[in-house]
Design a protein around this motif. Sequence first.
Motif, PDB file in Angstrom:
ATOM      1  N   THR A 114      75.461 125.736  29.551  1.00 28.07           N
ATOM      2  CA  THR A 114      75.669 124.656  30.504  1.00 28.07           C
ATOM      3  C   THR A 114      74.838 123.456  30.086  1.00 28.07           C
TER       4      THR A 114
ATOM      5  N   TYR B 154      74.497 118.918  30.992  1.00 31.31           N
ATOM      6  CA  TYR B 154      74.809 117.921  32.016  1.00 31.31           C
ATOM      7  C   TYR B 154      74.464 116.532  31.507  1.00 31.31           C
TER       8      TYR B 154
ATOM      9  N   ARG C 115      85.510 125.090  34.591  1.00 29.63           N
ATOM     10  CA  ARG C 115      85.681 123.669  34.892  1.00 29.63           C
ATOM     11  C   ARG C 115      84.327 122.966  35.056  1.00 29.63           C
ATOM     12  N   PRO C 116      84.270 121.696  34.665  1.00 34.51           N
ATOM     13  CA  PRO C 116      83.056 120.905  34.896  1.00 34.51           C
ATOM     14  C   PRO C 116      82.833 120.688  36.394  1.00 34.51           C
ATOM     15  N   LEU C 117      81.598 120.365  36.740  1.00 35.10           N
ATOM     16  CA  LEU C 117      81.228 120.054  38.112  1.00 35.10           C
ATOM     17  C   LEU C 117      80.754 118.615  38.195  1.00 35.10           C
TER      18      LEU C 117
ATOM     19  N   ALA D   2      78.731 116.166  40.581  1.00 37.53           N
ATOM     20  CA  ALA D   2      77.794 116.266  41.702  1.00 37.53           C
ATOM     21  C   ALA D   2      77.194 114.891  41.998  1.00 37.53           C
TER      22      ALA D   2
ATOM     23  N   TYR E 172      77.113 116.529  47.267  1.00 38.42           N
ATOM     24  CA  TYR E 172      78.513 116.929  47.192  1.00 38.42           C
ATOM     25  C   TYR E 172      78.785 117.430  45.778  1.00 38.42           C
ATOM     26  N   TRP E 173      79.412 118.583  45.652  1.00 39.72           N
ATOM     27  CA  TRP E 173      79.797 119.172  44.365  1.00 39.72           C
ATOM     28  C   TRP E 173      81.306 119.388  44.372  1.00 39.72           C
ATOM     29  N   GLU E 174      81.941 119.133  43.230  1.00 38.83           N
ATOM     30  CA  GLU E 174      83.373 119.388  43.115  1.00 38.83           C
ATOM     31  C   GLU E 174      83.680 119.894  41.712  1.00 38.83           C
ATOM     32  N   ALA E 175      84.364 121.032  41.630  1.00 38.59           N
ATOM     33  CA  ALA E 175      84.862 121.516  40.340  1.00 38.59           C
ATOM     34  C   ALA E 175      86.088 120.677  39.992  1.00 38.59           C
TER      35      ALA E 175
ATOM     36  N   TRP F  99      78.156 118.131  35.247  1.00 42.83           N
ATOM     37  CA  TRP F  99      77.766 119.399  34.624  1.00 42.83           C
ATOM     38  C   TRP F  99      78.991 119.939  33.887  1.00 42.83           C
ATOM     39  N   TYR F 100      78.775 120.518  32.698  1.00 42.17           N
ATOM     40  CA  TYR F 100      79.889 121.026  31.910  1.00 42.17           C
ATOM     41  C   TYR F 100      79.377 122.098  30.963  1.00 42.17           C
TER      42      TYR F 100
END
Length: 128
Positions: free
Chosen positions: A7, A9, A50-52, A54, A87-90, A123-124
């Motif tokens: 991981t 980022y 998948r990346p995130l 944030a 807030y986090w989103e894939a 993040w990836y």
Amino acid sequence: MPSTSLTDYQVLSDGNFTLRGVPVTGEPQEKTLAFAVPDDMHISTALARRPLLAFKVRPFQDSTLDVIFDGENILSTSFDTSHTRTYWEAVDLSGPLKQHPSTVSIRFLVLNGRARFGDVVMWYQINR
């Protein structure tokens, strides 16, 4: 032989920025950030890889946000007036990254309301 992934980022914005939807000009406000695509980034449609994206968000009003990654909408969400939160989103970046660009733009676009954003991080996974 199985590959190893790690991981990684990138901090896309360390400060805060406030956006308002459809201000006096009649156009929504936006903020454009740059993401440097690493050569060894793992690009997959698989949900587990998948990346995130944030970020912190403080909605001053009920707000609607779109995030546009290299011309493709990767996030549409709404926030109720509230306190600052993370807030986090894939996100699926396989479409925008299929051409393997070296740098892409990420646009935060507030369609209505008003909100402050900060500490935007992508993040990836990278292949090793």
